[in-house]
Motif scaffolding. Structure first.
Motif, PDB file in Angstrom:
ATOM      1  N   GLU A 114     -62.948  58.672   0.100  1.00 13.92           N
ATOM      2  CA  GLU A 114     -63.962  59.611   0.580  1.00 13.92           C
ATOM      3  C   GLU A 114     -65.160  58.874   1.170  1.00 13.92           C
ATOM      4  O   GLU A 114     -65.609  59.165   2.276  1.00 13.92           O
ATOM      5  CB  GLU A 114     -64.413  60.534  -0.553  1.00 13.92           C
ATOM      6  CG  GLU A 114     -63.370  61.551  -0.946  1.00 13.92           C
ATOM      7  CD  GLU A 114     -63.743  62.342  -2.189  1.00 13.92           C
ATOM      8  OE1 GLU A 114     -64.730  61.996  -2.886  1.00 13.92           O
ATOM      9  OE2 GLU A 114     -63.027  63.319  -2.478  1.00 13.92           O
ATOM     10  N   GLU A 115     -65.692  57.905   0.415  1.00 16.01           N
ATOM     11  CA  GLU A 115     -66.895  57.190   0.863  1.00 16.01           C
ATOM     12  C   GLU A 115     -66.652  56.360   2.120  1.00 16.01           C
ATOM     13  O   GLU A 115     -67.535  56.244   2.962  1.00 16.01           O
ATOM     14  CB  GLU A 115     -67.424  56.290  -0.261  1.00 16.01           C
ATOM     15  CG  GLU A 115     -68.109  57.067  -1.354  1.00 16.01           C
ATOM     16  CD  GLU A 115     -68.773  56.169  -2.393  1.00 16.01           C
ATOM     17  OE1 GLU A 115     -69.024  54.981  -2.110  1.00 16.01           O
ATOM     18  OE2 GLU A 115     -69.049  56.678  -3.500  1.00 16.01           O
ATOM     19  N   LEU A 116     -65.464  55.777   2.231  1.00 13.09           N
ATOM     20  CA  LEU A 116     -65.166  54.911   3.379  1.00 13.09           C
ATOM     21  C   LEU A 116     -64.558  55.688   4.546  1.00 13.09           C
ATOM     22  O   LEU A 116     -64.225  55.112   5.560  1.00 13.09           O
ATOM     23  CB  LEU A 116     -64.221  53.780   2.939  1.00 13.09           C
ATOM     24  CG  LEU A 116     -64.771  52.878   1.828  1.00 13.09           C
ATOM     25  CD1 LEU A 116     -63.679  51.946   1.312  1.00 13.09           C
ATOM     26  CD2 LEU A 116     -65.982  52.098   2.314  1.00 13.09           C
ATOM     27  N   LYS A 117     -64.397  57.004   4.357  1.00 13.57           N
ATOM     28  CA  LYS A 117     -63.792  57.876   5.374  1.00 13.57           C
ATOM     29  C   LYS A 117     -62.431  57.340   5.817  1.00 13.57           C
ATOM     30  O   LYS A 117     -62.146  57.211   7.010  1.00 13.57           O
ATOM     31  CB  LYS A 117     -64.735  58.060   6.561  1.00 13.57           C
ATOM     32  CG  LYS A 117     -65.973  58.843   6.229  1.00 13.57           C
ATOM     33  CD  LYS A 117     -66.762  59.186   7.484  1.00 13.57           C
ATOM     34  CE  LYS A 117     -67.766  60.249   7.205  1.00 13.57           C
ATOM     35  NZ  LYS A 117     -69.079  59.857   6.922  1.00 13.57           N
ATOM     36  N   ALA A 118     -61.595  57.052   4.832  1.00 10.82           N
ATOM     37  CA  ALA A 118     -60.264  56.505   5.111  1.00 10.82           C
ATOM     38  C   ALA A 118     -59.401  57.526   5.843  1.00 10.82           C
ATOM     39  O   ALA A 118     -59.444  58.720   5.555  1.00 10.82           O
ATOM     40  CB  ALA A 118     -59.585  56.099   3.804  1.00 10.82           C
ATOM     41  N   ASP A 119     -58.642  57.035   6.798  1.00 18.46           N
ATOM     42  CA  ASP A 119     -57.686  57.873   7.523  1.00 18.46           C
ATOM     43  C   ASP A 119     -56.308  57.800   6.891  1.00 18.46           C
ATOM     44  O   ASP A 119     -55.473  58.674   7.107  1.00 18.46           O
ATOM     45  CB  ASP A 119     -57.580  57.416   8.977  1.00 18.46           C
ATOM     46  CG  ASP A 119     -58.876  57.612   9.722  1.00 18.46           C
ATOM     47  OD1 ASP A 119     -59.316  58.767   9.850  1.00 18.46           O
ATOM     48  OD2 ASP A 119     -59.460  56.615  10.181  1.00 18.46           O
ATOM     49  N   ALA A 120     -56.050  56.731   6.152  1.00 18.41           N
ATOM     50  CA  ALA A 120     -54.754  56.539   5.507  1.00 18.41           C
ATOM     51  C   ALA A 120     -54.962  55.689   4.263  1.00 18.41           C
ATOM     52  O   ALA A 120     -55.875  54.872   4.206  1.00 18.41           O
ATOM     53  CB  ALA A 120     -53.787  55.849   6.462  1.00 18.41           C
ATOM     54  N   VAL A 121     -54.095  55.893   3.272  1.00 15.00           N
ATOM     55  CA  VAL A 121     -54.163  55.150   2.014  1.00 15.00           C
ATOM     56  C   VAL A 121     -52.812  54.482   1.783  1.00 15.00           C
ATOM     57  O   VAL A 121     -51.766  55.113   1.928  1.00 15.00           O
ATOM     58  CB  VAL A 121     -54.512  56.080   0.836  1.00 15.00           C
ATOM     59  CG1 VAL A 121     -54.504  55.323  -0.485  1.00 15.00           C
ATOM     60  CG2 VAL A 121     -55.866  56.750   1.060  1.00 15.00           C
ATOM     61  N   VAL A 122     -52.855  53.189   1.435  1.00 14.14           N
ATOM     62  CA  VAL A 122     -51.627  52.443   1.142  1.00 14.14           C
ATOM     63  C   VAL A 122     -51.754  51.893  -0.271  1.00 14.14           C
ATOM     64  O   VAL A 122     -52.783  51.305  -0.620  1.00 14.14           O
ATOM     65  CB  VAL A 122     -51.421  51.284   2.146  1.00 14.14           C
ATOM     66  CG1 VAL A 122     -50.146  50.502   1.821  1.00 14.14           C
ATOM     67  CG2 VAL A 122     -51.381  51.804   3.586  1.00 14.14           C
ATOM     68  N   VAL A 123     -50.728  52.104  -1.081  1.00 14.73           N
ATOM     69  CA  VAL A 123     -50.722  51.583  -2.449  1.00 14.73           C
ATOM     70  C   VAL A 123     -49.350  51.004  -2.750  1.00 14.73           C
ATOM     71  O   VAL A 123     -48.350  51.375  -2.132  1.00 14.73           O
ATOM     72  CB  VAL A 123     -51.066  52.673  -3.496  1.00 14.73           C
ATOM     73  CG1 VAL A 123     -52.515  53.107  -3.380  1.00 14.73           C
ATOM     74  CG2 VAL A 123     -50.131  53.864  -3.405  1.00 14.73           C
ATOM     75  N   GLY A 124     -49.321  50.111  -3.719  1.00 15.71           N
ATOM     76  CA  GLY A 124     -48.053  49.585  -4.195  1.00 15.71           C
ATOM     77  C   GLY A 124     -47.446  50.549  -5.198  1.00 15.71           C
ATOM     78  O   GLY A 124     -48.163  51.273  -5.887  1.00 15.71           O
ATOM     79  N   ALA A 125     -46.119  50.535  -5.281  1.00 15.92           N
ATOM     80  CA  ALA A 125     -45.432  51.364  -6.277  1.00 15.92           C
ATOM     81  C   ALA A 125     -45.788  50.843  -7.660  1.00 15.92           C
ATOM     82  O   ALA A 125     -45.953  49.637  -7.861  1.00 15.92           O
ATOM     83  CB  ALA A 125     -43.931  51.310  -6.054  1.00 15.92           C
ATOM     84  N   SER A 126     -45.894  51.743  -8.599  1.00 15.05           N
ATOM     85  CA  SER A 126     -46.233  51.362  -9.964  1.00 15.05           C
ATOM     86  C   SER A 126     -45.150  50.465 -10.540  1.00 15.05           C
ATOM     87  O   SER A 126     -43.962  50.698 -10.344  1.00 15.05           O
ATOM     88  CB  SER A 126     -46.396  52.600 -10.835  1.00 15.05           C
ATOM     89  OG  SER A 126     -46.605  52.196 -12.174  1.00 15.05           O
ATOM     90  N   GLU A 127     -45.589  49.450 -11.270  1.00 17.93           N
ATOM     91  CA  GLU A 127     -44.645  48.543 -11.918  1.00 17.93           C
ATOM     92  C   GLU A 127     -44.534  48.852 -13.403  1.00 17.93           C
ATOM     93  O   GLU A 127     -43.911  48.120 -14.150  1.00 17.93           O
ATOM     94  CB  GLU A 127     -45.085  47.092 -11.701  1.00 17.93           C
ATOM     95  CG  GLU A 127     -45.046  46.687 -10.239  1.00 17.93           C
ATOM     96  CD  GLU A 127     -45.514  45.265  -9.977  1.00 17.93           C
ATOM     97  OE1 GLU A 127     -46.074  44.631 -10.888  1.00 17.93           O
ATOM     98  OE2 GLU A 127     -45.311  44.788  -8.857  1.00 17.93           O
ATOM     99  N   GLN A 128     -45.148  49.962 -13.833  1.00 18.77           N
ATOM    100  CA  GLN A 128     -45.131  50.330 -15.255  1.00 18.77           C
ATOM    101  C   GLN A 128     -44.088  51.409 -15.510  1.00 18.77           C
ATOM    102  O   GLN A 128     -44.064  52.439 -14.844  1.00 18.77           O
ATOM    103  CB  GLN A 128     -46.509  50.822 -15.691  1.00 18.77           C
ATOM    104  CG  GLN A 128     -47.564  49.735 -15.588  1.00 18.77           C
ATOM    105  CD  GLN A 128     -48.936  50.231 -16.001  1.00 18.77           C
ATOM    106  OE1 GLN A 128     -49.070  51.340 -16.487  1.00 18.77           O
ATOM    107  NE2 GLN A 128     -49.939  49.409 -15.795  1.00 18.77           N
ATOM    108  N   ALA A 129     -43.240  51.174 -16.490  1.00 18.61           N
ATOM    109  CA  ALA A 129     -42.141  52.098 -16.796  1.00 18.61           C
ATOM    110  C   ALA A 129     -42.646  53.492 -17.171  1.00 18.61           C
ATOM    111  O   ALA A 129     -42.046  54.484 -16.790  1.00 18.61           O
ATOM    112  CB  ALA A 129     -41.289  51.531 -17.924  1.00 18.61           C
ATOM    113  N   GLY A 130     -43.734  53.596 -17.898  1.00 16.54           N
ATOM    114  CA  GLY A 130     -44.254  54.890 -18.339  1.00 16.54           C
ATOM    115  C   GLY A 130     -44.645  55.813 -17.195  1.00 16.54           C
ATOM    116  O   GLY A 130     -44.664  57.030 -17.349  1.00 16.54           O
TER     117      GLY A 130
END
Length: 153
Positions: A114-130
């Motif tokens: 929100e603050e950076l006015k992002a046009d797209a978000v990229v994240v890594g897949a979770s590596e935690q089993a839960g």
């Protein structure tokens, strides 16, 4: 009748201007950063690398070591990104910034986007089993439906 043009900010109209990537030092987040860097380069967008420093209730009882540890992680991430940018300078130029936010990963990334006015978000897949059971940060970001979200394995 005169047509009026609004100069209000609108995401995604001319391609992304700011691509936000969540980094935490995990292998999947570093792959996400590399992927987001490629997107930013091709789109001539700003790459905003964001590390969300956890705020732990137990941290108050433990004192400064928790804050020092998360600050050290942030410093190491900046150093890794800076080194990669220098190594690829002239071949792979990309504008980038590093930001830290405090909180849980999901709310920290939402606030950053929100603050950076992002046009797209990229994240890594979770590596935690839960996370397969309770849901990962990536799934929560997709369900929020506010930005295009790319999840990098």
């Amino acid at each position: 009748m005169t047509e009026q043009h609004s100069h209000q900010f609108e995401r995604g109209t001319d391609g992304p201007k700011v691509i936000l990537v969540g980094v935490d030092g995990s292998d999947s987040s570093l792959r996400a950063a590399a992927y987001a860097g490629g997107l930013a380069r091709r789109q001539h967008a700003l790459l905003a690398a964001v590390y969300v420093q956890p705020v732990m209730a137990a941290g108050a009882a433990l004192g400064a070591p928790v804050a020092e540890t998360t600050d050290q992680i942030a410093e190491e991430l900046v150093a890794q990104i800076r080194e990669a940018a220098e190594r690829l300078k002239g071949i792979f130029d990309v504008r980038w910034e590093f930001h830290t936010f405090r909180g849980d990963p999901y709310n920290g990334l939402v606030k950053a986007a929100e603050e950076l006015k992002a046009d797209a978000v990229v994240v890594g897949a979770s590596e935690q089993a839960g996370h397969r059971i309770i849901g990962s940060v990536a799934i929560r970001l997709v369900k929020a439906g506010r930005w295009p979200v790319t999840v990098v394995p």
